[in-house]
Design an enzyme around this catalytic site. Structure first.
Site, PDB file in Angstrom:
ATOM      1  N   PRO C 228       0.804  -1.153   0.003  1.00 41.18           N
ATOM      2  CA  PRO C 228       0.182  -0.254  -0.016  1.00 41.18           C
ATOM      3  C   PRO C 228       1.118   1.170   0.068  1.00 41.18           C
ATOM      4  O   PRO C 228       1.544   1.621   0.996  1.00 41.18           O
ATOM      5  CB  PRO C 228      -0.896  -0.047   1.298  1.00 41.18           C
ATOM      6  CG  PRO C 228      -0.105  -1.265   2.055  1.00 41.18           C
ATOM      7  CD  PRO C 228       0.698  -2.017   1.225  1.00 41.18           C
ATOM      8  N   ASP C 404       5.840   2.392   2.210  1.00 38.70           N
ATOM      9  CA  ASP C 404       4.953   0.870   2.265  1.00 38.70           C
ATOM     10  C   ASP C 404       4.125   1.098   3.547  1.00 38.70           C
ATOM     11  O   ASP C 404       5.139   0.855   4.624  1.00 38.70           O
ATOM     12  CB  ASP C 404       5.783  -0.276   2.060  1.00 38.70           C
ATOM     13  CG  ASP C 404       4.895  -1.555   2.522  1.00 38.70           C
ATOM     14  OD1 ASP C 404       5.494  -2.726   2.157  1.00 38.70           O
ATOM     15  OD2 ASP C 404       3.890  -1.553   2.727  1.00 38.70           O
ATOM     16  N   HIS C 405       2.971   1.124   3.546  1.00 38.05           N
ATOM     17  CA  HIS C 405       2.344   1.539   4.715  1.00 38.05           C
ATOM     18  C   HIS C 405       2.100   0.313   5.679  1.00 38.05           C
ATOM     19  O   HIS C 405       1.650   0.417   7.080  1.00 38.05           O
ATOM     20  CB  HIS C 405       0.852   2.346   4.522  1.00 38.05           C
ATOM     21  CG  HIS C 405       0.598   3.067   5.798  1.00 38.05           C
ATOM     22  ND1 HIS C 405       0.390   2.789   6.887  1.00 38.05           N
ATOM     23  CD2 HIS C 405       0.319   4.610   5.591  1.00 38.05           C
ATOM     24  CE1 HIS C 405      -0.118   3.877   7.672  1.00 38.05           C
ATOM     25  NE2 HIS C 405      -0.271   4.872   6.845  1.00 38.05           N
ATOM     26  N   ARG C 406       2.494  -0.802   5.088  1.00 34.27           N
ATOM     27  CA  ARG C 406       2.597  -1.833   6.051  1.00 34.27           C
ATOM     28  C   ARG C 406       3.637  -1.939   6.902  1.00 34.27           C
ATOM     29  O   ARG C 406       3.537  -2.316   8.105  1.00 34.27           O
ATOM     30  CB  ARG C 406       2.582  -3.265   5.226  1.00 34.27           C
ATOM     31  CG  ARG C 406       1.360  -3.528   4.403  1.00 34.27           C
ATOM     32  CD  ARG C 406       1.892  -4.809   3.309  1.00 34.27           C
ATOM     33  NE  ARG C 406       2.833  -4.608   2.582  1.00 34.27           N
ATOM     34  CZ  ARG C 406       3.431  -5.424   1.792  1.00 34.27           C
ATOM     35  NH1 ARG C 406       2.827  -6.639   1.868  1.00 34.27           N
ATOM     36  NH2 ARG C 406       4.634  -5.174   1.111  1.00 34.27           N
TER      37      ARG C 406
END
Lengths: 402, 339, 433
Positions: C228, C404-406
Site C-alpha cells: 500500500p 509502504d504503509h505496512r
C-alpha cells in the site's frame, strides 16, 4: 728400506707399511710402474718388433695359427682400424654426432673376438667395434648409435653380441647373470656345445660397484664368464693409477679366481689367453679375469682433447708397440705374405671405408613415431593416446610432420 | 598345466582357502614356478630362510637352489644379473628386502631394466618382476617404511603395481610374472598378515586395471596399497554423516587406469586421493592433474590429497602422526564437500 | 660443369656452437681427396683437424684464420666435378642430401648445426581448425550409473551460480557445459537485443514485450499491487546546500569529484535512516516477518539505453560524501554503458530516483520490490521564497517520498522526509547527527 716390489704385492704381515701414512718415493714409483708397465707377468707371444717368443703355457692355444690364419688376423685388424678411422672422419664431417675410436686396441679385440665360439655370448661396453666385427656385426650397423638414428641396430640374439652399454660397468652384471643362466641350463661342462660369456670393460670401469658385484656373483655361482678388461691406460683424462693401486689383473685374487695380464697389442697373446679363459669357463672352472694391457691411441671420443692431460711422448712410445705393425713385420720377415697380399688388404680396407661412407650419407632419419615404439612389450593405452595426440598435433601444421 | 603341489593349507574339498597376503603371494609364486620352469626367484635370504617376511618360504626346498637363489648382498647385483638372466630367457622374480634398500639397484633399473626393450627396438625383452615390501606403520627403524613408488612410475618402460589385499596379491603376482614387461611389484608390508578367502579357480581381474571396491555417490576416494583398507574403514565411518563414499583401488600405478575414477568423479564431483608417500611430485599429484583435465566441468571442489608429509619418514614413535589415517581421510572429504 | 659443394662447419663436440679457424691446410685450386686434412679449428674443448668430405678441387675458402664461425656456416667450397658435363640443378629441398645446398640456400647438415641457435620461428598452421584433439579408440565404456551426474560447468561459473543463488541442476542439459550467460540469465533477466519492430498495419507499431521492459513492468506491478503506497511531498529551500556545493568545488579533497544534489540527497537519506530505521526495513510476507537491516544498499535509478536499471551503492551508510560521490558516478557511467551486472542490482534497501534531471518537480514514485520506500528528487529552480519576511528568489526543490504503509506509519514517513528535507535545506544540521 722396504722393497718397492712388495708395495705392489701387499700380503698381510709381509708387506711394508707406509710409515705414518707417507709412502716412500720408491713405493710410489713402484705403484705407478705397476699400473703403467706390463710387468714381468705380462703374457706376450709376439714382441713389438715382430719376434715370436715362446710361452709354454699358451703356445698350445695358438698352435693352429699358421700363415693363413695369421694373415686373416692381420686383415681383420687392418679393416677394423680403417673402419674406425672412417667413423672418426665422418664425425668430423658432421655425419655422426660422436665417434668412439678403438685406435690402438685392434689386437686385444680381434684376439678376444676370434676366440669366441658361435655359441658363446659377448657383452661389450661401447668401444668394441672389433669384437662386433668378429660377431658378424658390420660397421654400418654400428653407425646408427653414433648418428642418433637408433639406440642400437643389430640383433643381439642372432649375433650373440649385446647392445652397447653406455653406463659404465652395468654390462658386467648383466653378463654375469647371462652366464649364470648358461650354467643353470646345463651348458657348462665337457660337451662340445658348452657355452661361455665374455664381457668387455675398461680400466675405469673397474672402480664401479657393478663390476665388483659382478666379480662376487660370478665367483659365488661359478659363472662361466670371462671378464675382459681392456686397460688402455686412460679413463678420459684419468690414468689407471687413479683407479687402482695395483695391477688390475691382481684384483681377481681378492675374489678367488684367476687373473692374468696379456699384452693387449699382441693379437696372438690375446687370442691364446682368451681361448684358454673361455675353455676354463666352458668346462666349469670360471670365472677368469683377463687384463689386456694396451693403449688408447686416440681420444676418449671425438668430443675429447687428450692434449689437455697427457704427454705426446707417451703416445710416441706406444706407437712403437703398434699391434698391426708387429704382425706385418713378422709376416714379411718370415716370408708369410707377399706384396700383393698387403695391397689387396689395403684395397679391401678402402672398399670397406667407402661403403661405410656411402651408407652413412644415405641413412634416413627415423620417423617421429619411433619415439613411441617398443617402449613396452605389451600394449599400453596411455602411450597410445599420447602418440595419437602428438600425431594430431603434427597434422595441424602446413606440410604435415617435419 | 601341471597339477599344483598341494600346500597343507589348501583344503581338499574346495579350491578356496583363507590365507594371509604373505601366504597368498607365496602360493602365487609357487603356482607360477610350477607352470613355467623359467621362473626363478632371487634375492637376499629368500632361499633357506624363506625371506624376512617368509614370502618365499618353502620354495627352495621344493624347487632347488638353481631356481631359488640366495644372492650375495648387493641390490645392484641382484637386479643386474637378473637382467642378464632375462636376456638368456629366464623370468626372474627378484626380491628387494625392504624398499629403502632398492636404491643401489636404481641404476640398473633405470638404465637397463626400463630401457633394454626400447634400446633394441623390441629385439630384447625383460620379463622380470622386482618384488618390494613397502610402506610404514610397522614400528620399524629407518629405511624400512618408505613409499618410493612414484620414482619408478616416472620411468617409461617400467610397469608398477601394488596389491592391497590377499586375493589381488595371489593373482597379481602371477600376472606380473606372465607379463613380458618388467614389473615393480609393491607389497604393503603392514598388510602382509591380513587374511581373506582365495578361490584359486576364479577368473582373475586384469592386472593393469583399477577397481571400484565400494560404490557411493557423495565423494570418491582413491588409494592403493596399504591405505585402501583405511579408505574402506573411512567410508564405513562416513555413513554416520549420511555420506556414501565410493572407494577405488588403483592397483596399477604405471600405467594408471583412471577411467573408473573419471566416471566416478563425474557422478560425485568430489575426489580425495590417499597415499602414504610424500605428497609432492607423487602418484597422487599425477591423479589430480589428470582428473582436473578430464573432469574439469564436473568438479565441485579441487582434488584433495591426503598423503605423508614432505619429510623423510619419521621415527616410528611418531609415524602415526605422519601416516594418513581414517580421520585425515574424512577431514579431507569434509573439506571437499564444504567447498 | 663444376659441381660446387659448400661445406658447413660441423659440431665436433656434442653441442658446440662455434669454432675458430686456426690454420688452412689447403688453398684454392688445390686438389684434395676424401679425408685429407684441410683445416684445423679450435673449439672450446679442443683443437681439431677436419678431414675433407669430398674428393675434388678447393674453390674458395670462406673464412679467415682467427675468425670465429658459427656451426652450420659454410667455411669452404669444393668443386667435386671440375671437368664434368652440365648438370640440372636440384631445387627440391626435400631431396637434398646431407652436405648439399638446397634451393632455399640452406645447407643440409646432420649435426652441423649443433644446438639450435638463433631465434626459434613458428611453423605455419593449417586453416582455422588447427587444434583438434583426436580421440583414440576408446575402450568399451563401463555400464553407466543412470542419472545422478554433476551438472557440467567451469569452476568460475559454478561459483557465480552459488553467489547468485542459481541451482545448476535446473539448467543442466545432458552433456552440455552450462555457460556463464545461462547462469546470469537465470539470475536476472537481461536481454540486450534491440526490440524488433513488427508492423501490423500503417497506423500501428507493435513491439514485443521482452527484456528490461518486461522485467521493469513485472517489478512495478508486483510492487504497486502488493505494498500500500503512501506518498508525501516536501518543498525545501536548498540554497545553503548549493552554496556548500560551490565551496566543495574549491576544496582540495573534492577537486576531482562531482558532488551533485543527488549525492547530497544520498548522504541525507543515509543519515536520516538512523533516526527512522523502519524506512530501511522490508515486509517479508512469506516468512511473516519485517526484516530490519543494519546496512543501507542505496539504489540509484538510472535511465539507460536498455531501459530503467537501479544499481545499488552497497553499504552507502559507511561511506563519506566523497566516497558516495565516486560510487554514484561510477554506477552511472556503468549503467550508461550498459555494463551493470546482476550483482550490482541485487539486495537494495532504499531507492532514490532523480526526476530533477528531466526538469520535473515531483511525482509519485513506485517502491522497488524488496524495499519499503523510495525518494524522488525534483529539479532545483529559482523560486520565490520567504526569508526573514521578505520574498526573495531562492534555490527551491521538491522531495516526494513513497513508502509502504505496512511497514512505515505516517509518523515515521513524515519524520524521515522532514529529516531529509532539513539536511538538504541546511547541511550544517548533519553535525548534530
Amino acid at each position: 728400506m722396504s722393497s718397492p716390489e712388495q708395495w705392489t704385492h701387499p700380503e698381510p704381515g709381509g708387506g711394508p707399511a707406509a710409515t705414518a701414512a707417507t709412502p716412500t718415493r720408491e713405493q710410489v714409483l713402484a705403484g705407478l710402474r705397476a699400473t703403467n708397465e706390463g710387468g714381468a707377468e705380462l703374457v706376450e707371444l709376439l714382441t713389438p718388433e715382430g719376434e715370436r717368443v715362446a710361452n709354454p703355457e699358451f703356445d698350445p692355444y695358438v698352435a693352429d695359427i699358421g700363415a693363413e690364419e695369421l694373415r686373416r688376423l692381420y686383415r681383420d685388424m687392418v679393416l677394423v682400424r680403417r673402419a674406425d678411422r672412417e667413423g672418426n672422419a665422418l664425425q668430423r664431417q658432421g655425419q655422426l654426432g660422436i665417434w668412439v675410436p678403438l685406435l690402438g686396441q685392434e689386437a686385444a679385440q680381434i684376439g678376444a673376438g676370434r676366440a669366441l665360439k658361435p655359441q658363446d655370448m659377448a657383452f661389450p661396453s661401447y668401444r668394441e667395434h672389433g669384437v662386433a666385427w668378429c660377431r658378424g656385426v658390420r660397421p654400418e650397423q654400428i653407425l646408427a648409435t653414433f648418428r642418433g638414428t637408433e639406440h642400437s641396430e643389430w640383433d643381439p640374439v642372432a649375433h650373440r653380441f649385446h647392445p652397447y652399454t653406455i653406463v659404465i660397468g652395468n654390462q658386467v652384471l648383466n653378463a654375469t647373470g647371462y652366464a649364470m643362466g648358461q650354467r643353470f641350463e646345463g651348458k657348462v661342462g665337457p660337451e662340445s656345445d658348452a657355452e661361455a660369456t665374455m664381457v668387455f670393460f675398461g680400466d675405469g670401469a673397474t672402480s664401479q660397484g657393478d663390476v665388483h658385484e659382478g666379480f662376487v656373483w660370478a665367483a659365488v655361482y661359478d659363472a662361466p664368464v670371462v671378464f675382459f678388461c681392456q686397460n688402455n691406460q686412460w679413463a678420459i683424462s684419468e690414468p689407471t693409477e687413479r683407479q687402482s693401486r695395483l695391477p688390475l689383473y691382481q684384483r681377481a685374487r681378492g675374489y678367488g679366481f684367476p687373473g692374468i695380464r696379456v699384452d693387449g697389442n699382441d693379437v696372438l697373446a690375446s687370442l691364446a689367453v682368451s681361448r684358454w679363459a673361455l675353455e676354463e669357463c666352458r668346462s666349469g672352472n670360471g670365472p677368469v679375469l683377463i687384463e689386456a694391457f694396451t693403449y688408447r691411441m686416440d681420444a676418449h671420443t671425438t668430443s675429447d682433447d687428450p692434449t689437455r692431460y697427457r704427454l705426446s711422448d707417451e703416445l710416441e712410445a706406444w706407437k712403437l708397440k703398434d699391434p698391426i705393425e708387429r704382425v706385418r713385420a713378422y709376416l714379411v720377415r718370415n716370408g708369410l705374405a707377399e706384396a700383393d697380399f698387403f695391397e689387396q688388404v689395403q684395397v679391401d680396407a678402402d672398399q670397406l671405408a667407402s661403403e661405410l661412407r656411402a651408407y652413412c650419407f644415405s641413412m634416413p632419419d627415423p620417423p617421429a613415431d619411433r619415439i613411441f615404439r617398443n617402449v613396452y612389450a605389451e600394449p599400453n593405452p596411455l602411450l597410445e593416446k599420447e602418440r595419437a595426440e602428438y600425431a594430431a598435433y603434427q597434422a595441424g601444421f602446413e606440410g604435415g610432420a617435419h | 598345466m601341471a597339477a599344483p603341489v598341494m600346500d597343507p593349507k589348501v583344503t581338499a574339498a574346495t579350491q578356496s582357502t583363507r590365507l594371509t597376503m604373505g601366504k597368498a603371494i607365496n602360493l602365487g609364486l609357487r603356482t607360477a614356478m610350477e607352470r613355467d620352469s623359467k621362473v626363478i626367484v632371487m634375492g637376499e635370504d629368500v632361499g633357506k630362510m624363506g625371506g624376512v617376511y617368509r614370502i618365499t618360504d618353502g620354495l627352495q626346498k621344493d624347487f632347488g637352489e638353481q631356481r631359488v637363489l640366495d644372492t650375495p648382498l648387493a641390490e645392484s647385483g641382484i637386479i643386474g644379473t637378473a637382467v642378464g638372466l632375462a636376456v638368456r630367457g629366464f623370468r626372474p622374480v627378484c626380491e628387494i628386502q625392504f624398499e629403502g634398500f632398492i636404491f643401489p639397484g636404481f641404476d640398473q633399473i633405470s638404465s637397463q631394466v626400463a630401457k633394454l626393450h626400447y634400446r633394441t627396438q623390441g629385439m630384447l625383452k625383460v620379463p622380470m618382476v622386482i618384488r618390494v615390501p613397502f610402506g610404514g606403520g610397522v614400528g620399524a627403524v629407518e629405511h624400512h617404511s618408505e613409499s618410493p613408488e612414484s620414482l619408478f612410475a616416472h620411468l617409461p618402460g617400467l610397469r608398477v603395481v601394488s596389491c592391497s589385499n590377499p586375493v589381488d596379491a595371489y593373482w597379481m603376482i602371477q600376472q606380473a610374472i606372465d607379463c613380458d614387461d618388467p614389473v615393480l611389484f609393491f607389497e604393503p608390508k603392514r598388510r602382509y598378515h591380513e587374511k581373506d578367502e582365495i578361490n584359486t579357480e576364479a577368473t582373475p581381474y586384469p592386472l593393469f586395471r583399477s577397481k571400484v571396491l565400494r560404490p557411493g555417490s557423495t565423494a570418491t576416494l582413491v588409494s592403493y596399497g596399504p591405505l585402501v583398507k583405511t579408505c574402506l574403514e573411512a567410508a564405513n565411518a562416513a555413513t554416520e554423516d549420511g555420506h556414501e563414499l565410493e572407494v577405488i583401488d588403483l592397483r596399477t600405478l604405471s600405467p594408471l587406469d583412471l577411467d573408473p575414477v573419471f566416471e566416478s568423479v563425474r557422478r560425485t564431483g568430489h575426489l580425495v586421493v590417499a597415499s602414504e608417500a610424500a605428497g609432492e611430485v607423487s602418484i597422487a599429484s599425477e591423479i589430480a592433474d589428470r582428473v582436473q583435465r578430464e573432469c574439469f566441468y564436473s568438479l565441485e571442489a579441487p582434488v584433495l590429497k591426503v598423503t605423508g608429509f614432505n619429510t623423510p619418514y619419521p621415527p616410528s614413535k611418531v609415524e602415526d602422526e605422519y601416516l594418513p589415517d581414517l580421520d585425515r581421510v574424512l577431514d579431507a572429504v569434509d573439506r571437499s564437500l564444504a567447498w | 660443369m663444376p659441381d660446387y659443394k659448400r661445406f658447413p662447419l660441423p659440431d665436433v663436440g656434442e653441442g658446440l656452437v662455434e669454432a675458430e679457424i686456426l690454420t688452412w691446410h689447403v688453398q684454392p685450386g688445390q686438389a684434395v681427396k676424401v679425408n685429407d686434412i684441410f683445416v684445423e679449428i679450435e673449439t672450446s674443448k679442443a683443437a681439431v683437424e677436419l678431414p675433407a668430405p669430398y674428393e675434388g678441387v678447393v674453390t674458395e675458402l670462406l673464412a679467415q684464420p682467427g675468425e670465429t664461425v658459427a656451426v652450420g656456416t659454410p667455411i669452404i667450397v669444393f668443386d667435386i666435378d671440375p671437368n664434368g658435363a652440365p648438370k640440372e640443378s636440384t631445387s627440391d629441398s626435400n631431396g637434398t642430401k646431407i652436405g648439399e645446398e638446397s634451393a632455399g640456400g640452406r645447407i643440409q647438415s646432420l649435426v652441423g648445426y649443433g644446438p639450435k641457435t638463433g631465434a626459434a620461428t613458428r611453423r605455419a598452421r593449417k586453416g582455422a581448425t588447427a587444434t583438434t584433439v583426436v580421440e583414440p579408440p576408446a575402450p568399451e565404456p563401463e555400464p553407466v550409473v543412470t542419472g545422478g551426474y554433476v551438472p557440467l560447468a567451469k569452476p568460475p561459473v559454478r561459483k557465480l551460480a552459488k553467489d547468485l543463488g542459481v541451482d545448476l541442476r535446473s539448467l543442466a542439459v545432458e552433456g552440455q557445459v552450462i555457460t556463464r550467460d545461462a547462469v546470469e540469465r537465470a539470475a536476472a533477466p537481461a536481454a540486450v537485443e534491440a526490440p524488433k519492430i513488427v508492423s501490423a498495419g500503417e497506423r500501428e507499431t507493435r513491439v514485443p514485450i521482452r527484456g528490461v521492459r518486461k522485467a521493469t513492468a513485472k517489478a512495478m506491478v508486483d510492487s504497486a499491487f502488493t505494498a500500500p503506497h503512501v506518498t508525501e511531498f516536501l518543498t525545501i529551500d536548498v540554497t545553503p546546500m548549493m552554496d556548500l556545493r560551490e565551496k566543495l568545488k574549491r576544496h582540495p579533497e573534492f577537486r576531482d569529484v562531482k558532488v551533485t544534489p543527488l549525492v547530497f540527497a544520498a548522504k541525507a537519506v543515509c543519515l536520516a535512516v538512523r533516526r527512522t530505521p523502519d524506512i530501511n526495513a522490508v515486509w517479508d510476507q512469506a516468512n511473516g516477518e519485517i526484516v530490519y537491516k543494519s546496512y543501507v544498499h542505496l539504489g540509484i535509478a538510472a535511465a539507460t539505453p536498455r531501459g530503467l536499471v537501479v544499481p545499488k551503492v552497497h553499504d552507502a551508510d559507511q561511506m563519506s560524501l566523497r566516497e558516495l560521490a565516486e560510487a554514484i558516478s561510477a554506477l552511472t557511467v556503468k549503467a550508461r554503458d550498459g555494463k551493470t551486472t546482476p550483482a550490482d542490482m541485487a539486495n537494495g534497501t532504499f531507492t532514490i530516483t532523480n526526476v530533477g534531471v528531466f526538469g520535473v518537480d515531483t511525482g509519485t514514485p513506485i517502491i522497488n520490490p524488496g524495499e519499503s520506500a523510495i525518494l524522488a528528487l525534483g529539479a532545483i529552480r529559482d523560486m520565490p521564497w520567504v526569508v526573514d519576511g521578505q520574498v526573495v528568489p531562492r534555490k527551491v526543490c521538491q522531495l516526494s517520498l513513497s513508502f509502504d504503509h505496512r511497514v512505515v506509519d505516517g509518523q515515521q514517513g513524515s519524520e524521515f522526509l522532514a529529516d531529509v528535507g532539513a539536511l538538504l535545506a541546511d547541511p550544517s544540521i548533519a553535525i548534530t547527527y
